[in-house]
Design an enzyme around this catalytic site. Structure first.
Site, short mmCIF file in Angstrom:
data_model
loop_
_atom_site.label_atom_id
_atom_site.label_comp_id
_atom_site.label_asym_id
_atom_site.label_seq_id
_atom_site.Cartn_x
_atom_site.Cartn_y
_atom_site.Cartn_z
N SER A 21 1.10 8.24 -37.72
CA SER A 21 1.73 7.94 -39.01
C SER A 21 2.85 8.93 -39.34
CB SER A 21 0.67 8.02 -40.10
OG SER A 21 1.25 7.80 -41.35
N CYS A 129 -2.41 14.89 -46.69
CA CYS A 129 -0.97 15.20 -46.71
C CYS A 129 -0.74 16.48 -47.49
CB CYS A 129 -0.18 14.06 -47.35
SG CYS A 129 1.58 14.47 -47.38
N GLY A 216 3.31 19.27 -33.66
CA GLY A 216 3.91 19.48 -32.35
C GLY A 216 3.05 20.38 -31.47
C1 LIG Z 1 7.78 13.91 -40.24
C2 LIG Z 1 6.30 13.67 -40.32
C3 LIG Z 1 5.78 12.78 -41.26
C4 LIG Z 1 4.41 12.54 -41.35
N1 LIG Z 1 3.93 11.63 -42.26
C5 LIG Z 1 2.59 11.36 -42.30
C6 LIG Z 1 2.08 10.36 -43.17
O1 LIG Z 1 2.81 9.67 -43.90
N2 LIG Z 1 0.73 10.15 -43.20
C7 LIG Z 1 -0.13 10.88 -42.37
O2 LIG Z 1 -1.34 10.66 -42.42
N3 LIG Z 1 0.35 11.80 -41.52
C8 LIG Z 1 1.68 12.05 -41.46
N4 LIG Z 1 2.14 12.98 -40.58
C9 LIG Z 1 1.19 13.71 -39.69
C10 LIG Z 1 1.09 13.07 -38.30
O3 LIG Z 1 0.64 11.73 -38.38
C11 LIG Z 1 0.13 13.90 -37.41
O4 LIG Z 1 -1.14 13.93 -38.01
C12 LIG Z 1 0.60 15.32 -37.20
O5 LIG Z 1 2.02 15.39 -37.12
C13 LIG Z 1 0.01 15.97 -35.95
O6 LIG Z 1 0.34 15.23 -34.78
P1 LIG Z 1 1.63 15.58 -33.85
O7 LIG Z 1 1.58 17.05 -33.56
O8 LIG Z 1 1.47 14.71 -32.64
O9 LIG Z 1 2.84 15.21 -34.64
C14 LIG Z 1 3.52 13.23 -40.47
C15 LIG Z 1 4.05 14.12 -39.52
C16 LIG Z 1 5.41 14.34 -39.42
C17 LIG Z 1 5.92 15.29 -38.37
#
Ligand SMILES: Cc1cc2nc3c(=O)[nH]c(=O)nc-3n(C[C@H](O)[C@H](O)[C@H](O)COP(=O)(O)O)c2cc1C
Length: 303
Positions: A21, A129, A216
């Site tokens: 998401s 969030c 990340g």
């Molecule tokens: C720009 C951005 C926007 C995000 N928006 C949401 C969101 O709307 N709802 C949510 O549950 N997580 C949101 N996340 C969190 C991601 O879904 C995820 O849980 C988190 O980034 C860790 O995973 P990753 O390291 O693969 O990005 C967001 C992350 C990023 C970077």
């Protein structure tokens, strides 16, 4: 080839890789790179009852091996999601996960109730969030509030409910158990870790919101540890995410206890990240002679 499908809360995904998401919109832009029907699922941008413009910029900053964001749930609101984005997504032959957020329990319930009448596959309850003043992570940091919002939403939702946990807590196992006891059908974790950067010349925080959420590769080891801890505490499926960038990371997350994974920040760097991960997992499962990729889940041999 091994069977790549996995089933979480009664929904079968063609493979265990879901776009996370907030990092994939509704998949429309990525669909220009590859058919998003290749994915196990798409978790849509967090949807609120009313449209939100999010926080003022700057709201994204690069960090060592990750990014810090304070987007603040910018989204077009529930009506647009249902009328414009969902019909398009449902035609793409991938599971649709509606990530929802509210500033009150009633708001979460209202969204869940309205989504119950649609063909969304799973509701992902975003109580994690860190970038909004009301709601969001404040629901996710105590066992009582996690139990309250989960049980109320469960009463009003005809869809499976996957509760998305925040890592910004003392004991994620206790929080996970509270969500399970309150009726959660699955758990997903981790959301971002609250962080801050400061410009040493201006002494201003680099984000206008002062703080943001770190995601990340930098967060990967934290995510693996938390997924494993939660896996050991609950009997419902765990969807693991946080820093997954390559197929080896996805395999590691599954071995830690995840039934499926989500890939977020990696999509920004390489729009084909999810496809490379799916193909790598296919090769890995075949090389091990697995009948099903699901056999990987929770197979870590702890010392
Ligand atoms: C720009 C951005 C926007 C995000 N928006 C949401 C969101 O709307 N709802 C949510 O549950 N997580 C949101 N996340 C969190 C991601 O879904 C995820 O849980 C988190 O980034 C860790 O995973 P990753 O390291 O693969 O990005 C967001 C992350 C990023 C970077």
């Amino acid at each position: 080839m091994s069977d790549m499908s996995v089933t979480i809360c009664g929904v079968t995904l063609k493979n265990p890789v879901i776009a996370a998401s907030g990092t994939f919109g509704y998949g429309m832009e990525y669909n220009e790179f590859y058919p998003i029907s290749r994915l196990g699922g798409v978790s849509c941008k967090g949807t609120t009852l009313k449209e939100r413009l999010g926080n003022p910029p700057p709201r994204i900053a690069e960090t060592c091996a990750g990014i810090l964001n304070s987007v603040g749930l910018q989204n077009p609101g529930l009506d647009s999601f249902i009328s414009t984005y969902l019909p398009w997504l449902k035609k793409q032959d991938t599971a649709v996960i509606a990530n929802i957020a509210g500033s009150t329990v009633e708001e979460y319930c209202e969204i869940a109730e309205r989504l119950s009448g649609t063909d969304v596959d799973i509701i992902e309850l975003n109580i994690s969030c860190p970038n909004v003043k009301q709601g969001g992570v404040s629901f996710g940091t105590s066992c009582e509030s996690v139990a309250k919002v989960t049980s109320e939403v469960k009463k009003r939702s005809a869809k499976p409910v996957m509760v998305k946990l925040t890592p910004n807590v003392t004991d994620i196992g206790d929080i996970a158990k509270a969500a399970e006891d309150a009726g959660a059908d699955a758990l997903s974790l981790i959301n971002t870790i609250t962080g801050m950067r400061i410009d040493i010349k201006t002494r201003r925080p680099v984000l206008r919101n002062n703080t943001g959420g770190l995601s990340g590769p930098a967060v990967f080891p934290v995510a693996v540890r938390m997924v494993h801890e939660v896996y050991k505490r609950v009997n419902i499926p765990v969807v693991g995410m946080g820093g997954i960038t390559k197929w080896e990371d996805a395999a590691e997350m599954m071995i830690a206890g995840a039934s499926a994974v989500q890939v977020g920040t990696a999509n920004f760097r390489d729009p084909f990240a999810c496809i490379r991960i799916i193909e790598g997992l296919e090769r890995f499962a075949a090389s091990l002679g697995l009948k099903s990729i699901a056999e990987l889940t929770g197979t870590v041999l702890e010392w």
